[in-house]
Design a protein around this motif. Structure first.
Motif, short mmCIF file in Angstrom:
data_model
loop_
_atom_site.label_atom_id
_atom_site.label_comp_id
_atom_site.label_asym_id
_atom_site.label_seq_id
_atom_site.Cartn_x
_atom_site.Cartn_y
_atom_site.Cartn_z
N ARG A 159 50.22 33.07 57.76
CA ARG A 159 49.63 32.60 56.61
C ARG A 159 48.17 32.81 56.43
NH1 ARG A 159 52.75 26.80 57.63
NH2 ARG A 159 52.50 27.70 59.63
N LEU A 160 47.52 32.67 57.53
CA LEU A 160 46.08 32.97 57.33
C LEU A 160 45.96 34.46 57.30
CD1 LEU A 160 44.77 30.57 60.09
CD2 LEU A 160 44.63 30.51 57.54
N GLN A 161 46.59 35.37 57.94
CA GLN A 161 46.51 36.74 57.62
C GLN A 161 46.99 37.14 56.24
OE1 GLN A 161 45.39 39.21 59.52
NE2 GLN A 161 45.26 38.40 61.48
N GLY A 162 47.91 36.58 55.67
CA GLY A 162 48.26 36.54 54.31
C GLY A 162 47.24 36.46 53.29
N ILE A 163 46.47 35.18 53.60
CA ILE A 163 45.44 35.05 52.63
C ILE A 163 44.37 36.08 52.88
CG2 ILE A 163 43.69 33.26 52.29
CD1 ILE A 163 45.64 31.05 53.08
N PHE A 164 43.87 36.30 54.17
CA PHE A 164 43.08 37.74 54.62
C PHE A 164 43.49 39.00 53.84
CE2 PHE A 164 41.63 41.03 57.45
CZ PHE A 164 40.29 40.59 57.47
N ILE A 165 44.82 39.20 53.97
CA ILE A 165 45.14 40.34 53.08
C ILE A 165 44.82 40.26 51.85
CG2 ILE A 165 47.14 41.84 52.80
CD1 ILE A 165 46.11 42.36 55.38
N VAL A 166 45.20 39.22 51.23
CA VAL A 166 44.92 39.02 49.79
C VAL A 166 43.53 39.20 49.49
CG1 VAL A 166 44.67 37.30 48.01
CG2 VAL A 166 46.89 37.34 49.23
N VAL A 167 42.47 38.54 50.53
CA VAL A 167 41.10 39.01 50.26
C VAL A 167 40.80 40.11 50.12
CG1 VAL A 167 39.02 38.44 51.21
CG2 VAL A 167 40.53 36.68 50.95
N VAL A 168 41.28 41.07 51.26
CA VAL A 168 40.71 42.39 51.53
C VAL A 168 41.33 43.48 50.64
CG1 VAL A 168 40.31 42.12 53.99
CG2 VAL A 168 42.41 42.82 53.37
N THR A 169 42.66 43.12 49.94
CA THR A 169 43.20 44.01 48.97
C THR A 169 42.72 43.70 47.49
OG1 THR A 169 45.17 42.76 49.18
CG2 THR A 169 45.05 44.61 50.42
N GLY A 170 42.86 42.13 47.22
CA GLY A 170 42.49 41.84 46.07
C GLY A 170 40.98 41.82 45.62
N GLY A 171 40.26 41.65 46.42
CA GLY A 171 38.86 41.77 46.35
C GLY A 171 38.53 43.06 45.74
N PRO A 172 38.80 44.06 46.30
CA PRO A 172 38.55 45.70 45.63
C PRO A 172 39.10 45.56 44.00
CG PRO A 172 39.17 45.92 47.82
CD PRO A 172 39.28 44.39 47.76
N ARG A 173 40.14 44.95 44.10
CA ARG A 173 40.81 45.08 42.61
C ARG A 173 39.68 44.47 41.56
NH1 ARG A 173 44.12 47.19 46.41
NH2 ARG A 173 45.72 48.29 45.55
N ILE A 174 39.43 43.10 41.98
CA ILE A 174 38.39 42.44 41.32
C ILE A 174 36.93 43.45 41.14
CG2 ILE A 174 37.15 40.51 40.79
CD1 ILE A 174 39.08 38.86 42.54
N GLY A 175 36.71 44.01 42.13
CA GLY A 175 35.48 45.03 42.18
C GLY A 175 35.88 45.98 40.80
N ASP A 176 37.14 46.42 41.12
CA ASP A 176 37.59 47.78 40.10
C ASP A 176 37.33 47.25 38.69
OD1 ASP A 176 38.46 49.19 42.36
OD2 ASP A 176 40.23 49.16 41.97
N LEU A 177 37.56 45.94 38.32
CA LEU A 177 37.53 45.37 37.12
C LEU A 177 35.99 45.28 36.78
CD1 LEU A 177 38.67 44.32 34.54
CD2 LEU A 177 38.84 41.82 35.69
N PHE A 178 35.01 44.78 37.85
CA PHE A 178 33.79 44.56 37.60
C PHE A 178 32.97 45.92 37.28
CE2 PHE A 178 29.59 45.24 39.90
CZ PHE A 178 28.68 44.30 39.10
N VAL A 179 33.23 46.70 38.09
CA VAL A 179 32.81 48.31 37.75
C VAL A 179 33.31 48.99 36.41
CG1 VAL A 179 32.83 50.65 38.76
CG2 VAL A 179 32.78 48.88 40.30
N GLY A 180 34.62 48.58 36.17
CA GLY A 180 35.12 49.31 34.94
C GLY A 180 34.41 48.40 33.67
N LEU A 181 34.09 47.30 33.74
CA LEU A 181 33.54 46.65 32.75
C LEU A 181 32.06 46.98 32.68
CD1 LEU A 181 35.11 43.22 32.79
CD2 LEU A 181 35.52 44.89 31.15
N MET A 182 31.24 46.94 33.69
CA MET A 182 29.71 47.35 33.89
C MET A 182 29.64 48.94 33.47
SD MET A 182 27.75 44.74 34.59
CE MET A 182 26.56 45.83 34.99
N ALA A 183 30.65 49.56 33.55
CA ALA A 183 30.80 51.16 33.36
C ALA A 183 30.38 51.35 31.88
CB ALA A 183 31.73 51.81 33.99
N PHE A 184 30.83 50.65 30.79
CA PHE A 184 30.54 50.56 29.60
C PHE A 184 29.00 50.58 29.14
CE2 PHE A 184 34.92 48.68 29.05
CZ PHE A 184 35.37 49.91 28.53
N ALA A 185 28.08 49.94 30.03
CA ALA A 185 26.70 50.00 29.92
C ALA A 185 26.24 51.14 30.57
CB ALA A 185 25.99 48.65 30.38
N GLY A 186 26.97 52.03 31.37
CA GLY A 186 26.32 53.29 32.09
C GLY A 186 26.77 53.32 33.46
#
Length: 476
Positions: free
Chosen positions: A413-440
Protein backbone atom coordinates in the motif's frame (compact mmCIF):
# COMPACT_ATOMS: atom_id res chain seq x y z
CA UNK A 1 -10.04 10.26 11.74
CA UNK A 2 -10.63 7.61 14.42
CA UNK A 3 -8.26 4.62 14.74
CA UNK A 4 -10.19 1.51 15.66
CA UNK A 5 -8.91 -1.06 18.21
CA UNK A 6 -8.56 -3.56 15.36
CA UNK A 7 -6.35 -1.10 13.46
CA UNK A 8 -4.19 -0.53 16.52
CA UNK A 9 -3.83 -4.27 17.10
CA UNK A 10 -2.83 -4.86 13.51
CA UNK A 11 -0.29 -2.02 13.63
CA UNK A 12 1.28 -3.48 16.78
CA UNK A 13 1.59 -6.90 15.18
CA UNK A 14 3.21 -5.31 12.09
CA UNK A 15 5.66 -3.34 14.22
CA UNK A 16 6.46 -6.35 16.41
CA UNK A 17 7.24 -8.47 13.34
CA UNK A 18 9.17 -5.56 11.85
CA UNK A 19 11.44 -5.20 14.92
CA UNK A 20 11.97 -8.63 16.32
CA UNK A 21 13.21 -10.88 13.51
CA UNK A 22 16.94 -11.05 12.84
CA UNK A 23 18.12 -11.54 9.27
CA UNK A 24 19.78 -14.93 8.89
CA UNK A 25 20.67 -14.91 5.19
CA UNK A 26 19.36 -15.71 1.75
CA UNK A 27 17.58 -18.85 0.65
CA UNK A 28 18.56 -20.87 -2.42
CA UNK A 29 15.89 -19.13 -4.48
CA UNK A 30 17.36 -15.71 -3.76
CA UNK A 31 14.81 -14.51 -1.18
CA UNK A 32 15.57 -13.46 2.36
CA UNK A 33 15.07 -16.14 4.97
CA UNK A 34 13.66 -13.57 7.38
CA UNK A 35 11.89 -10.21 7.32
CA UNK A 36 14.27 -8.03 9.30
CA UNK A 37 14.33 -4.47 8.01
CA UNK A 38 16.70 -2.88 10.52
CA UNK A 39 19.87 -1.97 8.62
CA UNK A 40 23.25 -2.86 10.06
CA UNK A 41 26.17 -0.46 9.77
CA UNK A 42 27.61 -1.07 6.29
CA UNK A 43 31.21 -2.11 5.73
CA UNK A 44 33.57 0.45 4.30
CA UNK A 45 33.13 0.52 0.52
CA UNK A 46 34.77 2.28 -2.40
CA UNK A 47 33.42 4.91 -4.74
CA UNK A 48 31.96 2.55 -7.35
CA UNK A 49 28.47 1.09 -6.99
CA UNK A 50 28.14 -1.86 -4.62
CA UNK A 51 27.23 -5.02 -6.59
CA UNK A 52 26.50 -7.13 -3.51
CA UNK A 53 22.72 -7.29 -4.15
CA UNK A 54 23.37 -8.89 -7.56
CA UNK A 55 25.98 -11.30 -6.21
CA UNK A 56 23.98 -12.37 -3.17
CA UNK A 57 20.47 -12.56 -4.66
CA UNK A 58 20.04 -14.28 -8.06
CA UNK A 59 16.32 -13.45 -7.97
CA UNK A 60 17.08 -9.75 -7.59
CA UNK A 61 19.66 -9.96 -10.40
CA UNK A 62 17.16 -11.49 -12.82
CA UNK A 63 14.46 -8.98 -11.88
CA UNK A 64 16.90 -6.09 -12.28
CA UNK A 65 18.11 -7.23 -15.70
CA UNK A 66 14.59 -7.92 -16.97
CA UNK A 67 13.19 -4.57 -15.86
CA UNK A 68 16.21 -2.67 -17.22
CA UNK A 69 15.94 -4.17 -20.71
CA UNK A 70 12.15 -3.89 -20.96
CA UNK A 71 12.33 -0.34 -19.62
CA UNK A 72 14.36 0.71 -22.66
CA UNK A 73 11.39 -0.17 -24.86
CA UNK A 74 8.96 1.57 -22.52
CA UNK A 75 10.92 4.82 -22.69
CA UNK A 76 11.29 4.45 -26.44
CA UNK A 77 7.52 4.27 -26.83
CA UNK A 78 6.91 7.16 -24.40
CA UNK A 79 9.14 9.47 -26.41
CA UNK A 80 7.81 8.19 -29.76
CA UNK A 81 4.18 8.79 -28.71
CA UNK A 82 5.03 12.36 -27.75
CA UNK A 83 6.77 12.90 -31.07
CA UNK A 84 3.86 11.37 -33.01
CA UNK A 85 1.27 13.52 -31.24
CA UNK A 86 3.35 16.66 -31.79
CA UNK A 87 3.79 15.67 -35.45
CA UNK A 88 0.00 15.35 -35.79
CA UNK A 89 -1.07 18.41 -33.78
CA UNK A 90 1.99 20.74 -33.67
CA UNK A 91 0.90 21.48 -30.07
CA UNK A 92 3.02 21.29 -26.90
CA UNK A 93 -0.18 21.26 -24.86
CA UNK A 94 -1.38 18.19 -26.76
CA UNK A 95 1.88 16.44 -25.84
CA UNK A 96 1.38 17.46 -22.19
CA UNK A 97 -2.07 15.86 -22.21
CA UNK A 98 -0.50 12.40 -22.68
CA UNK A 99 0.52 12.50 -19.04
CA UNK A 100 -2.42 14.48 -17.73
CA UNK A 101 -5.05 12.08 -19.12
CA UNK A 102 -3.21 9.14 -17.52
CA UNK A 103 -3.06 10.78 -14.09
CA UNK A 104 -6.39 9.62 -12.61
CA UNK A 105 -6.02 6.01 -13.89
CA UNK A 106 -2.47 5.92 -12.49
CA UNK A 107 -3.67 7.08 -9.08
CA UNK A 108 -6.37 4.39 -9.03
CA UNK A 109 -3.94 1.73 -10.23
CA UNK A 110 -1.30 2.66 -7.66
CA UNK A 111 -3.72 2.54 -4.76
CA UNK A 112 -5.53 -0.63 -5.81
CA UNK A 113 -2.33 -2.28 -7.02
CA UNK A 114 -0.79 -1.66 -3.61
CA UNK A 115 -3.72 -3.34 -1.92
CA UNK A 116 -3.38 -6.31 -4.30
CA UNK A 117 0.32 -6.58 -3.45
CA UNK A 118 -0.52 -6.67 0.27
CA UNK A 119 -3.20 -9.33 -0.20
CA UNK A 120 -1.91 -11.76 -2.85
CA UNK A 121 1.27 -13.25 -4.24
CA UNK A 122 3.17 -10.22 -5.53
CA UNK A 123 4.71 -12.26 -8.35
CA UNK A 124 1.28 -13.16 -9.78
CA UNK A 125 0.09 -9.55 -9.54
CA UNK A 126 3.14 -8.39 -11.52
CA UNK A 127 2.71 -11.11 -14.18
CA UNK A 128 -0.92 -10.21 -14.90
CA UNK A 129 -0.08 -6.52 -15.17
CA UNK A 130 2.85 -7.28 -17.49
CA UNK A 131 0.57 -9.18 -19.89
CA UNK A 132 -1.75 -6.15 -20.10
CA UNK A 133 1.18 -3.77 -20.70
CA UNK A 134 2.62 -5.95 -23.45
CA UNK A 135 -0.75 -6.22 -25.24
CA UNK A 136 -1.27 -2.45 -25.04
CA UNK A 137 2.13 -1.79 -26.59
CA UNK A 138 1.15 -4.11 -29.44
CA UNK A 139 -2.02 -2.07 -29.99
CA UNK A 140 0.00 1.18 -30.16
CA UNK A 141 2.19 -0.41 -32.82
CA UNK A 142 -0.90 -1.62 -34.74
CA UNK A 143 -2.35 1.90 -34.63
CA UNK A 144 0.80 3.19 -36.30
CA UNK A 145 0.91 0.43 -38.92
CA UNK A 146 -2.68 1.21 -39.90
CA UNK A 147 -1.86 4.92 -40.22
CA UNK A 148 -4.87 5.96 -38.12
CA UNK A 149 -3.37 9.17 -36.65
CA UNK A 150 -6.06 9.15 -33.95
CA UNK A 151 -4.75 11.24 -31.06
CA UNK A 152 -7.67 10.20 -28.83
CA UNK A 153 -6.84 6.52 -29.32
CA UNK A 154 -3.19 7.18 -28.50
CA UNK A 155 -4.27 8.92 -25.29
CA UNK A 156 -6.42 5.92 -24.32
CA UNK A 157 -3.75 3.31 -25.09
CA UNK A 158 -1.01 5.18 -23.26
CA UNK A 159 -3.32 5.55 -20.24
CA UNK A 160 -3.94 1.78 -20.13
CA UNK A 161 -0.21 1.13 -20.51
CA UNK A 162 0.53 3.55 -17.66
CA UNK A 163 -1.97 1.74 -15.41
CA UNK A 164 -0.35 -1.63 -16.08
CA UNK A 165 3.15 -0.21 -15.59
CA UNK A 166 2.08 1.33 -12.27
CA UNK A 167 0.88 -2.03 -10.93
CA UNK A 168 4.08 -3.74 -12.11
CA UNK A 169 6.25 -1.13 -10.39
CA UNK A 170 4.18 -1.25 -7.20
CA UNK A 171 4.55 -5.03 -6.92
CA UNK A 172 8.23 -5.00 -7.90
CA UNK A 173 9.09 -2.29 -5.36
CA UNK A 174 7.39 -4.25 -2.58
CA UNK A 175 9.25 -7.40 -3.66
CA UNK A 176 12.79 -6.00 -3.57
CA UNK A 177 13.12 -5.75 0.26
CA UNK A 178 12.37 -9.50 0.34
CA UNK A 179 15.22 -10.26 -2.06
CA UNK A 180 18.15 -8.33 -0.55
CA UNK A 181 19.51 -7.70 2.94
CA UNK A 182 18.34 -4.50 4.67
CA UNK A 183 21.82 -2.96 4.80
CA UNK A 184 22.11 -3.43 1.03
CA UNK A 185 18.90 -1.60 0.14
CA UNK A 186 20.74 1.67 -0.71
CA UNK A 187 22.97 -0.36 -3.05
CA UNK A 188 19.91 -2.06 -4.57
CA UNK A 189 18.31 1.34 -5.09
CA UNK A 190 21.51 2.61 -6.72
CA UNK A 191 21.46 -0.40 -9.04
CA UNK A 192 17.87 0.52 -9.81
CA UNK A 193 19.17 3.96 -10.68
CA UNK A 194 21.66 2.39 -13.09
CA UNK A 195 18.85 0.42 -14.68
CA UNK A 196 16.68 3.53 -14.93
CA UNK A 197 19.60 5.55 -16.28
CA UNK A 198 20.22 2.88 -18.89
CA UNK A 199 16.54 2.96 -19.85
CA UNK A 200 16.31 6.74 -20.02
CA UNK A 201 19.61 7.09 -21.85
CA UNK A 202 19.21 4.41 -24.49
CA UNK A 203 15.41 4.55 -24.89
CA UNK A 204 14.91 8.24 -25.79
CA UNK A 205 18.09 8.43 -27.89
CA UNK A 206 17.05 5.28 -29.74
CA UNK A 207 13.55 6.74 -30.21
CA UNK A 208 14.90 9.84 -31.95
CA UNK A 209 17.06 7.73 -34.26
CA UNK A 210 14.42 5.10 -35.03
CA UNK A 211 11.61 7.58 -35.68
CA UNK A 212 13.81 9.37 -38.21
CA UNK A 213 15.05 6.09 -39.72
CA UNK A 214 12.19 3.55 -39.76
CA UNK A 215 9.20 5.63 -38.66
CA UNK A 216 6.71 5.21 -35.83
CA UNK A 217 5.45 1.65 -36.63
CA UNK A 218 8.92 0.10 -36.56
CA UNK A 219 9.85 2.05 -33.43
CA UNK A 220 6.88 0.69 -31.49
CA UNK A 221 7.64 -2.84 -32.72
CA UNK A 222 11.07 -2.68 -31.10
CA UNK A 223 9.33 -2.05 -27.76
CA UNK A 224 7.08 -5.08 -28.28
CA UNK A 225 10.20 -7.26 -28.68
CA UNK A 226 12.15 -5.75 -25.78
CA UNK A 227 9.23 -6.13 -23.38
CA UNK A 228 9.72 -9.90 -23.37
CA UNK A 229 12.64 -9.36 -20.96
CA UNK A 230 10.16 -8.22 -18.30
CA UNK A 231 8.50 -11.64 -18.33
CA UNK A 232 11.88 -13.33 -17.83
CA UNK A 233 12.59 -11.31 -14.71
CA UNK A 234 9.13 -11.77 -13.17
CA UNK A 235 8.42 -15.40 -14.11
CA UNK A 236 11.69 -16.57 -12.55
CA UNK A 237 10.78 -15.13 -9.14
CA UNK A 238 9.64 -17.43 -6.33
CA UNK A 239 6.22 -16.93 -4.79
CA UNK A 240 6.34 -13.77 -2.64
CA UNK A 241 3.31 -13.44 -0.39
CA UNK A 242 2.99 -10.64 2.18
CA UNK A 243 4.35 -11.46 5.64
CA UNK A 244 2.04 -10.87 8.58
CA UNK A 245 -1.71 -10.33 8.62
CA UNK A 246 -3.14 -9.46 5.21
CA UNK A 247 -6.27 -7.50 4.40
CA UNK A 248 -8.60 -7.95 1.46
CA UNK A 249 -8.43 -5.16 -1.13
CA UNK A 250 -11.06 -2.56 -0.44
CA UNK A 251 -11.80 0.68 1.31
CA UNK A 252 -10.89 -0.66 4.78
CA UNK A 253 -7.47 -1.78 3.57
CA UNK A 254 -6.84 1.53 1.83
CA UNK A 255 -7.90 3.60 4.84
CA UNK A 256 -5.66 1.60 7.13
CA UNK A 257 -2.75 2.40 4.84
CA UNK A 258 -3.70 6.08 4.85
CA UNK A 259 -3.90 6.11 8.67
CA UNK A 260 -0.50 4.45 8.89
CA UNK A 261 0.94 7.09 6.58
CA UNK A 262 -0.56 9.88 8.68
CA UNK A 263 1.32 8.47 11.69
CA UNK A 264 4.55 8.16 9.67
CA UNK A 265 6.00 11.68 9.23
CA UNK A 266 9.32 10.55 7.74
CA UNK A 267 7.74 8.42 5.03
CA UNK A 268 5.14 11.10 4.37
CA UNK A 269 7.86 13.72 3.97
CA UNK A 270 9.55 11.69 1.21
CA UNK A 271 6.29 11.80 -0.72
CA UNK A 272 5.70 15.54 -0.25
CA UNK A 273 9.20 16.59 -1.25
CA UNK A 274 9.09 14.46 -4.40
CA UNK A 275 5.73 15.95 -5.42
CA UNK A 276 7.30 19.40 -5.20
CA UNK A 277 10.28 18.41 -7.35
CA UNK A 278 8.23 16.67 -10.02
CA UNK A 279 5.46 19.28 -10.18
CA UNK A 280 7.72 22.27 -10.71
CA UNK A 281 10.83 20.67 -12.21
CA UNK A 282 9.69 18.44 -15.09
CA UNK A 283 10.39 20.26 -18.40
CA UNK A 284 10.13 17.21 -20.69
CA UNK A 285 7.07 18.41 -22.63
CA UNK A 286 9.09 21.44 -23.75
CA UNK A 287 11.63 19.27 -25.56
CA UNK A 288 9.74 18.96 -28.89
CA UNK A 289 9.31 22.73 -29.26
CA UNK A 290 12.90 23.31 -28.08
CA UNK A 291 14.14 20.83 -30.69
CA UNK A 292 11.91 22.16 -33.45
CA UNK A 293 12.18 25.93 -32.85
CA UNK A 294 14.28 27.27 -29.98
CA UNK A 295 17.55 25.29 -30.20
CA UNK A 296 16.89 23.25 -33.35
CA UNK A 297 18.05 19.75 -34.18
CA UNK A 298 14.60 18.19 -34.37
CA UNK A 299 13.97 14.70 -33.02
CA UNK A 300 17.69 14.12 -32.41
CA UNK A 301 17.85 17.10 -30.04
CA UNK A 302 14.71 15.85 -28.30
CA UNK A 303 16.42 12.51 -27.77
CA UNK A 304 19.59 14.17 -26.45
CA UNK A 305 17.71 16.37 -23.98
CA UNK A 306 15.51 13.52 -22.78
CA UNK A 307 18.51 11.23 -22.33
CA UNK A 308 20.66 13.84 -20.56
CA UNK A 309 18.95 13.48 -17.19
CA UNK A 310 19.30 9.72 -17.40
CA UNK A 311 23.01 10.04 -18.18
CA UNK A 312 23.44 12.06 -15.00
CA UNK A 313 21.47 9.52 -12.97
CA UNK A 314 23.47 6.68 -14.50
CA UNK A 315 26.84 8.27 -13.68
CA UNK A 316 25.64 9.09 -10.18
CA UNK A 317 24.61 5.47 -9.59
CA UNK A 318 27.88 4.13 -11.01
CA UNK A 319 29.76 6.16 -8.40
CA UNK A 320 27.31 5.63 -5.54
CA UNK A 321 29.43 3.35 -3.35
CA UNK A 322 29.79 5.91 -0.56
CA UNK A 323 26.06 6.66 -0.36
CA UNK A 324 25.60 3.49 1.70
CA UNK A 325 27.48 5.19 4.55
CA UNK A 326 25.13 8.18 4.83
CA UNK A 327 23.15 8.04 8.09
CA UNK A 328 21.25 11.35 7.92
CA UNK A 329 19.24 10.29 4.90
CA UNK A 330 16.47 12.86 5.41
CA UNK A 331 18.96 15.73 5.29
CA UNK A 332 20.49 14.16 2.18
CA UNK A 333 17.08 14.18 0.48
CA UNK A 334 16.62 17.89 1.29
CA UNK A 335 20.01 18.84 -0.16
CA UNK A 336 19.56 16.65 -3.25
CA UNK A 337 16.15 18.10 -4.15
CA UNK A 338 17.41 21.66 -3.62
CA UNK A 339 20.27 20.89 -6.03
CA UNK A 340 17.72 19.49 -8.48
CA UNK A 341 15.78 22.76 -8.41
CA UNK A 342 18.99 24.71 -9.04
CA UNK A 343 19.76 22.58 -12.11
CA UNK A 344 16.27 23.10 -13.57
CA UNK A 345 16.72 26.85 -13.06
CA UNK A 346 20.04 26.61 -14.92
CA UNK A 347 18.28 24.84 -17.82
CA UNK A 348 15.83 27.74 -18.01
CA UNK A 349 18.71 30.23 -18.14
CA UNK A 350 20.20 28.31 -21.07
CA UNK A 351 16.90 28.67 -22.91
CA UNK A 352 16.90 32.41 -22.18
CA UNK A 353 20.37 32.78 -23.70
CA UNK A 354 19.37 30.65 -26.70
CA UNK A 355 16.31 32.80 -27.28
CA UNK A 356 18.33 36.01 -27.08
CA UNK A 357 20.88 34.66 -29.56
CA UNK A 358 18.32 34.88 -32.35
CA UNK A 359 18.97 31.31 -33.55
CA UNK A 360 15.86 29.42 -34.59
CA UNK A 361 15.18 25.89 -35.77
CA UNK A 362 13.37 25.22 -39.03
CA UNK A 363 10.20 24.14 -37.22
CA UNK A 364 10.39 20.45 -38.11
CA UNK A 365 11.19 17.44 -35.98
CA UNK A 366 12.78 15.69 -38.97
CA UNK A 367 15.68 18.13 -39.25
CA UNK A 368 19.19 17.02 -38.25
CA UNK A 369 21.76 18.42 -35.84
CA UNK A 370 23.26 20.53 -38.63
CA UNK A 371 20.67 23.23 -37.98
CA UNK A 372 20.97 23.11 -34.18
CA UNK A 373 22.50 25.66 -31.84
CA UNK A 374 25.10 23.18 -30.61
CA UNK A 375 26.58 25.25 -27.72
CA UNK A 376 23.08 25.82 -26.31
CA UNK A 377 22.20 22.15 -26.78
CA UNK A 378 25.38 21.10 -24.95
CA UNK A 379 24.77 23.48 -22.04
CA UNK A 380 21.14 22.41 -21.74
CA UNK A 381 22.19 18.75 -21.72
CA UNK A 382 24.76 19.39 -18.97
CA UNK A 383 22.17 21.15 -16.78
CA UNK A 384 19.69 18.30 -17.27
CA UNK A 385 22.39 15.69 -16.59
CA UNK A 386 23.19 17.41 -13.28
CA UNK A 387 19.48 17.44 -12.43
CA UNK A 388 19.32 13.70 -13.13
CA UNK A 389 22.23 13.06 -10.75
CA UNK A 390 20.62 15.12 -7.98
CA UNK A 391 17.27 13.41 -8.48
CA UNK A 392 18.95 10.01 -8.35
CA UNK A 393 20.53 10.74 -4.96
CA UNK A 394 17.13 11.82 -3.67
CA UNK A 395 15.51 8.68 -5.10
CA UNK A 396 18.06 6.35 -3.51
CA UNK A 397 17.45 7.72 -0.03
CA UNK A 398 13.69 8.11 -0.41
CA UNK A 399 13.42 4.48 -1.51
CA UNK A 400 15.62 3.31 1.34
CA UNK A 401 13.63 5.23 3.96
CA UNK A 402 10.39 3.71 2.72
CA UNK A 403 11.72 0.16 2.44
CA UNK A 404 13.45 0.08 5.82
CA UNK A 405 10.91 2.04 7.88
CA UNK A 406 7.76 0.25 6.65
CA UNK A 407 6.75 -3.28 7.80
CA UNK A 408 6.30 -5.88 5.05
CA UNK A 409 2.52 -6.13 5.53
CA UNK A 410 2.23 -2.41 4.69
CA UNK A 411 4.79 -2.17 1.87
CA UNK A 412 2.37 -2.79 -0.98
CA UNK A 413 0.00 0.00 0.00
CA UNK A 414 2.80 2.43 0.82
CA UNK A 415 4.62 1.53 -2.39
CA UNK A 416 1.33 2.08 -4.22
CA UNK A 417 1.07 5.59 -2.79
CA UNK A 418 4.77 6.11 -3.55
CA UNK A 419 4.28 5.03 -7.18
CA UNK A 420 1.29 7.38 -7.43
CA UNK A 421 3.59 10.19 -6.30
CA UNK A 422 6.53 9.42 -8.59
CA UNK A 423 4.34 8.80 -11.65
CA UNK A 424 1.50 11.22 -10.91
CA UNK A 425 3.79 14.09 -9.90
CA UNK A 426 5.38 14.40 -13.36
CA UNK A 427 1.90 14.38 -14.92
CA UNK A 428 0.94 17.36 -12.79
CA UNK A 429 4.29 18.81 -13.82
CA UNK A 430 3.37 18.28 -17.47
CA UNK A 431 0.20 20.30 -16.91
CA UNK A 432 2.13 23.04 -15.09
CA UNK A 433 4.63 23.29 -17.96
CA UNK A 434 1.94 23.08 -20.63
CA UNK A 435 0.01 25.97 -19.10
CA UNK A 436 3.08 28.07 -18.34
CA UNK A 437 4.36 27.53 -21.89
CA UNK A 438 1.57 29.78 -23.17
CA UNK A 439 3.52 32.66 -21.60
CA UNK A 440 6.77 31.50 -23.22
CA UNK A 441 9.01 28.44 -23.38
CA UNK A 442 11.55 29.87 -20.92
CA UNK A 443 9.17 30.43 -17.99
CA UNK A 444 8.37 26.89 -16.78
CA UNK A 445 11.98 25.96 -15.84
CA UNK A 446 12.82 29.41 -14.51
CA UNK A 447 9.83 29.69 -12.19
CA UNK A 448 9.75 25.97 -11.38
CA UNK A 449 13.39 25.77 -10.32
CA UNK A 450 13.03 28.78 -8.03
CA UNK A 451 9.86 27.36 -6.44
CA UNK A 452 11.56 24.02 -5.70
CA UNK A 453 14.44 25.69 -3.86
CA UNK A 454 12.11 27.92 -1.85
CA UNK A 455 9.63 25.18 -0.88
CA UNK A 456 12.32 22.68 0.17
CA UNK A 457 13.89 25.33 2.38
CA UNK A 458 10.49 26.02 3.95
CA UNK A 459 9.82 22.31 4.60
CA UNK A 460 13.25 21.89 6.18
CA UNK A 461 12.26 24.47 8.78
CA UNK A 462 8.73 23.15 9.30
CA UNK A 463 9.80 19.47 9.59
CA UNK A 464 13.20 19.50 11.38
CA UNK A 465 12.76 15.86 12.51
CA UNK A 466 13.16 14.70 8.90
CA UNK A 467 16.62 16.26 8.80
CA UNK A 468 17.57 14.12 11.81
CA UNK A 469 16.33 10.81 10.36
CA UNK A 470 18.95 8.15 11.24
CA UNK A 471 19.45 5.18 8.90
CA UNK A 472 20.68 3.06 11.85
CA UNK A 473 17.43 3.67 13.70
CA UNK A 474 14.75 3.81 10.96
CA UNK A 475 11.39 5.15 12.11
CA UNK A 476 8.40 5.72 9.85
Amino acid sequence: MQITPRDACFAKRCARSHRSVVDTGLGHDGTLTSSDTSPARPKRRGLLVDLSPIRQSPAFARLWIGSSVSGVGAQLTLVAVGLEIYDITKSTFAVALVGVISLVPIIAAGLYGGMLADAFDRRIVAIVAAVVAWATTGCIALHAYLGLHEVGLLYALTAIDAVAATIINTSRSAIIPRLVRPELLPAASALGGIGTGFQLTVGPALAGILVAWIGFPGTYTVDVVLFSAAFLGIFSLPAIRPEGESQRPGLASLMFGVRFLRRSPNIRMTFVIDIIAMTFGQPRVLFPVVGALLIGGGAVSVGVLTAAGAVGALLCSLFSGRLGHVRRQGAAVNWAVSAYGLCILAFGLVLVVAQLSGHRGVGSLTEGLGSANLPALACAAVALAASGAADNVSSIFRNTILQTAAPDAMRGRLQGIFIVVVTGGPRIGDLFVGLMAFAGTIWPPLLGGALIIALVGLLARVQPAFRRYDALNPTP
